[in-house]
Design an enzyme around this catalytic site. Structure first.
Site, PDB file in Angstrom:
ATOM      1  N   GLU A  76       0.827  -1.188  -0.062  1.00 29.85           N
ATOM      2  CA  GLU A  76       0.099  -0.008   0.051  1.00 29.85           C
ATOM      3  C   GLU A  76       1.038   1.216   0.048  1.00 29.85           C
ATOM      4  O   GLU A  76       1.869   1.325   0.958  1.00 29.85           O
ATOM      5  CB  GLU A  76      -0.927   0.041   1.441  1.00 29.85           C
ATOM      6  CG  GLU A  76      -1.566  -1.337   1.751  1.00 29.85           C
ATOM      7  CD  GLU A  76      -2.684  -1.550   0.749  1.00 29.85           C
ATOM      8  OE1 GLU A  76      -2.926  -0.492  -0.283  1.00 29.85           O
ATOM      9  OE2 GLU A  76      -3.585  -2.618   0.782  1.00 29.85           O
ATOM     10  N   CYS A 116      -1.652   9.623   3.186  1.00 30.62           N
ATOM     11  CA  CYS A 116      -1.555   8.936   1.869  1.00 30.62           C
ATOM     12  C   CYS A 116      -2.384   9.683   1.138  1.00 30.62           C
ATOM     13  O   CYS A 116      -2.525   9.580  -0.152  1.00 30.62           O
ATOM     14  CB  CYS A 116      -1.405   7.644   1.980  1.00 30.62           C
ATOM     15  SG  CYS A 116      -2.798   6.993   3.085  1.00 30.62           S
TER      16      CYS A 116
HETATM   17  P1  NAP Z   1       8.726   4.657   4.286  1.00 37.88           P
HETATM   18  O1  NAP Z   1       9.792   5.414   4.527  1.00 37.88           O
HETATM   19  O2  NAP Z   1       8.605   3.999   2.958  1.00 37.88           O
HETATM   20  O3  NAP Z   1       8.663   3.609   5.396  1.00 37.88           O
HETATM   21  C1  NAP Z   1       7.594   2.713   5.661  1.00 37.88           C
HETATM   22  C2  NAP Z   1       8.262   1.503   6.482  1.00 37.88           C
HETATM   23  O4  NAP Z   1       9.032   0.787   5.569  1.00 37.88           O
HETATM   24  C3  NAP Z   1       8.942   2.010   7.571  1.00 37.88           C
HETATM   25  O5  NAP Z   1       8.441   0.991   8.700  1.00 37.88           O
HETATM   26  C4  NAP Z   1      10.512   1.887   7.086  1.00 37.88           C
HETATM   27  O6  NAP Z   1      11.167   1.599   8.323  1.00 37.88           O
HETATM   28  C5  NAP Z   1      10.281   0.617   6.418  1.00 37.88           C
HETATM   29  N1  NAP Z   1      11.296   0.209   5.446  1.00 37.88           N
HETATM   30  C6  NAP Z   1      12.343   1.066   4.935  1.00 37.88           C
HETATM   31  N2  NAP Z   1      13.079   0.739   4.131  1.00 37.88           N
HETATM   32  C7  NAP Z   1      13.127  -0.793   4.334  1.00 37.88           C
HETATM   33  C8  NAP Z   1      13.469  -1.684   3.416  1.00 37.88           C
HETATM   34  N3  NAP Z   1      14.681  -1.688   3.001  1.00 37.88           N
HETATM   35  N4  NAP Z   1      13.074  -2.770   3.952  1.00 37.88           N
HETATM   36  C9  NAP Z   1      11.892  -3.294   4.819  1.00 37.88           C
HETATM   37  N5  NAP Z   1      11.463  -2.147   5.512  1.00 37.88           N
HETATM   38  C10 NAP Z   1      11.911  -0.684   5.267  1.00 37.88           C
HETATM   39  O7  NAP Z   1       7.232   5.353   4.639  1.00 37.88           O
HETATM   40  P2  NAP Z   1       6.887   6.315   5.625  1.00 37.88           P
HETATM   41  O8  NAP Z   1       7.695   7.584   5.440  1.00 37.88           O
HETATM   42  O9  NAP Z   1       6.867   5.826   7.125  1.00 37.88           O
HETATM   43  O10 NAP Z   1       5.407   6.703   5.401  1.00 37.88           O
HETATM   44  C11 NAP Z   1       4.978   7.785   4.452  1.00 37.88           C
HETATM   45  C12 NAP Z   1       4.436   7.022   3.167  1.00 37.88           C
HETATM   46  O11 NAP Z   1       3.539   5.973   3.481  1.00 37.88           O
HETATM   47  C13 NAP Z   1       3.940   7.958   2.427  1.00 37.88           C
HETATM   48  O12 NAP Z   1       4.247   7.672   0.893  1.00 37.88           O
HETATM   49  C14 NAP Z   1       2.375   7.595   2.450  1.00 37.88           C
HETATM   50  O13 NAP Z   1       1.572   7.936   1.066  1.00 37.88           O
HETATM   51  C15 NAP Z   1       2.458   6.044   2.488  1.00 37.88           C
HETATM   52  N6  NAP Z   1       1.220   5.574   2.946  1.00 37.88           N
HETATM   53  C16 NAP Z   1       0.552   4.677   2.366  1.00 37.88           C
HETATM   54  C17 NAP Z   1      -0.659   4.258   2.618  1.00 37.88           C
HETATM   55  C18 NAP Z   1      -1.666   3.588   1.787  1.00 37.88           C
HETATM   56  O14 NAP Z   1      -2.563   2.964   2.627  1.00 37.88           O
HETATM   57  N7  NAP Z   1      -1.502   3.420   0.690  1.00 37.88           N
HETATM   58  C19 NAP Z   1      -0.991   4.668   4.282  1.00 37.88           C
HETATM   59  C20 NAP Z   1      -0.175   5.387   4.979  1.00 37.88           C
HETATM   60  C21 NAP Z   1       0.904   5.967   4.199  1.00 37.88           C
HETATM   61  P3  NAP Z   1      12.206   2.946   8.714  1.00 37.88           P
HETATM   62  O15 NAP Z   1      11.104   4.043   9.275  1.00 37.88           O
HETATM   63  O16 NAP Z   1      13.162   2.245   9.980  1.00 37.88           O
HETATM   64  O17 NAP Z   1      13.029   3.319   7.658  1.00 37.88           O
END
Ligand code: NAP
Length: 538
Positions: A302, A336
């Site tokens: 997602e 998001c």
């Molecule tokens: P993010 O930077 O992509 O991180 C999301 C998760 O992935 C975090 O737990 C992060 O851990 C982990 N992660 C990062 N690199 C990884 C890897 N190589 N392997 C496994 N896990 C890894 O996103 P965010 O800044 O937390 O959240 C914002 C984003 O989420 C926005 O783009 C938003 O649109 C999206 N979002 C989408 C939805 C939906 O339902 N479509 C809902 C909410 C948010 P760390 O924090 O430890 O790096």
């Protein structure tokens, strides 16, 4: 003759409807909600700074390397310390989940559902405490924070309901038309094994508990990793699971970096499935890597959004303005589903812009635990820096109708506060029309027709949510043509935000989501199981 008139019967007093918190009802909560939140906040504040373990195989695990969890409201506030888990911890957590799986998948689905309903009840019991912790950790205002917690309980209950409505997904099929034999067929949906859940910072409870609840109800065991910015709410979810009496190893909670511990979870061949929620960049990388295993495994990603609101010249502009303002700036634009593009028909552009600016300028920015505050800080120093860079870029390409600056006065200077910003006159070929900034910045433009608005709306990689304001006939045209998973017409509660399980199941098309099945909806839960047909000939 005097006629006797019967005394008029007093109309029975109508029972007031019980308040039910959702993202669309949160604008007028009962007073009691504020009192309870404030009491819980005081309790939570009195308990800051503790060291919190991971939970692997039912045991707290502390390691030498730690990281601090600081509040974006005031970076001097240390909320707690957490374990910087390593690849070894990821390995152990998957091992614990793998060992627990045969028993968990083997018990009757009704028993799993019973335990998960206990988890939901635990969450509801602690809703104010968890909401207060989340407000401090994420910088959400109190109602957004409480909404996130309540939504988690509702998502888990929805998965339980879904199991019950479908009789555990055990369905008799046709009886083979064989002569001399009786051959019965049953379709059974069965769990995959160890399911990895990786959540983002912005809905740290719902986007962890929702997928975990579904995976568990289906009979998988779970390893859950929260975002580095939100380990505390993650830990609170793990406690609600543990305290419901889930057997050891069924739900494991690990903390640590995405690129280290997180990557180790993705790379582990024992991971049978994954639900990742986060950015497009990370999600697509995980999707591709997960496909590199020795056979295909389910990978629900997602991801981000670049959500448009289209406003027709026939729209109720007051409704449009309030709905857009709420969706652009709720949770500081870090949803998001945030409304980041406003496409308005030229004849009503100035009128809509004036209304939007007026509403935006009334918003209170500050410590989001305070009752009157709508906008808290952005999540961290890096998001704060991004805000500075994006606003500089936008100011040289167009102009701001309001906002455009970081806020540093007084107490605000200790956190990451930004003014809600509306950019205008940025040429449509500017890169930020297609880039998810994930900040309290929205962009506005006039369009010469609804058809061009639709072309622009759909010309992005994303397809998460979309809003429309206009006539009923135009709304049907909008639903028919927009490329997005969650769409709203004429909604003052939020142009593009405010979904709730069972009402607006949530998920995206194109680069916003891989599965095409929305969470909290009819088709979500079966994704956590694969089908097996049992043909028995007697
Ligand atoms: P993010 O930077 O992509 O991180 C999301 C998760 O992935 C975090 O737990 C992060 O851990 C982990 N992660 C990062 N690199 C990884 C890897 N190589 N392997 C496994 N896990 C890894 O996103 P965010 O800044 O937390 O959240 C914002 C984003 O989420 C926005 O783009 C938003 O649109 C999206 N979002 C989408 C939805 C939906 O339902 N479509 C809902 C909410 C948010 P760390 O924090 O430890 O790096």
């Amino acid at each position: 003759m005097a006629t006797k008139t019967k005394p008029a019967k007093k109309p029975a007093a109508k029972k007031p409807e019980k308040f039910r918190l959702t993202y669309s009802t949160m604008f007028s909560p009962p007073e009691e909600m504020h009192t309870k939140f404030e009491k819980a906040l005081a309790g939570v504040r009195a308990n800051l700074g503790r060291d919190h373990g991971m939970i692997i195989n039912g045991q707290d695990r502390f390691v030498e390397a730690k990281f601090e969890d600081r509040s974006p409201i005031n970076a001097d506030w240390v909320l707690g310390t957490f374990q910087k888990g390593s690849a070894q911890d990821a390995h152990d957590a998957i091992g614990a989940a793998e060992a627990a799986w045969p028993q968990w998948s083997g018990i009757k689905w009704q028993n799993r559902v019973r335990l998960l309903r206990k988890v939901a009840a635990n969450i509801e019991k602690r809703v104010y405490e968890i909401g207060a912790a989340m407000a401090l950790e994420v910088g959400k205002n109190r109602l957004e924070a409480l909404g996130d917690v309540q939504e988690t309980a509702d998502l888990i209950k929805y998965s339980c309901d879904s199991m019950e409505r479908n009789d555990g997904f055990i369905k008799p099929m046709g009886i083979d038309p064989l002569v001399g034999y009786r051959s019965t067929n049953v379709s059974v949906l069965r769990p995959y094994g160890v399911w990895v859940v990786i959540s983002p910072f912005n809905f740290p409870f719902a986007l962890a508990g929702g997928p975990s609840g579904a995976a568990l109800a289906a009979g998988n065991t779970v390893v859950f990793k929260p975002a580095t910015d939100t380990p505390w709410t993650g830990r609170l979810l793990a406690e609600c699971m543990r305290d419901a009496g889930l057997p050891d190893g069924v739900f494991n909670f690990v903390t640590g970096g995405g690129s280290t511990l997180g990557q180790a979870l993705i790379d582990d061949p024992r991971a049978a499935g994954i639900t990742f929620t986060g950015s497009f960049e990370v999600g697509m990388r995980i999707y591709r890597q997960f496909a590199g295993g020795s056979y295909p495994r389910p990978c629900i990603t997602e991801m981000g959004g670049k959500n448009p609101a289209i406003v027709s010249k026939n729209a109720d502009l007051d409704r449009a303005a309030i709905g857009i303002m709420r969706s652009a700036f709720g949770l500081q634009g870090q949803k998001c589903s945030a409304c980041s593009r406003i496409l308005v028909e030229a004849p009503v552009k100035d009128k809509l812009a004036a209304k939007l600016v007026e509403l935006t300028n009334r918003l209170v920015v500050g410590d989001p635990t305070r009752r009157e505050v709508y906008l808290g800080p952005v999540i961290n120093a890096s998001a704060y820096r991004d805000f500075g860079e994006f606003t500089e870029e936008l100011s040289s390409a167009g102009k701001f109708l309001t906002g455009g600056k970081q806020l540093r006065e007084g107490e605000l200077g200790k956190g990451y506060f930004c003014a809600p910003t509306i950019a205008d006159e940025v040429p449509l070929d500017h890169r930020l029309w297609k880039y998810e900034m994930f900040l309290p910045i929205t962009m506005l433009t006039a369009v010469d027709s609804l058809d061009s608005a639709m072309r622009i709306a759909n010309a992005v990689n994303y397809g998460l949510t979309a809003g429309f304001y206009g006539s009923r006939k135009e709304s049907s045209w909008f639903f028919e043509n927009i490329q997005a998973g969650v769409t709203y017409a004429n909604r003052p509660q939020g142009a593009t935000t405010g979904a709730w399980p069972g009402f607006q199941p949530f998920g995206g098309w194109k680069g916003s989501g891989s599965s095409g099945k929305n969470a909290g909806g009819l088709y979500y839960l079966p994704q956590y199981m694969h089908e097996q047909i049992h043909t028995l000939v007697e």
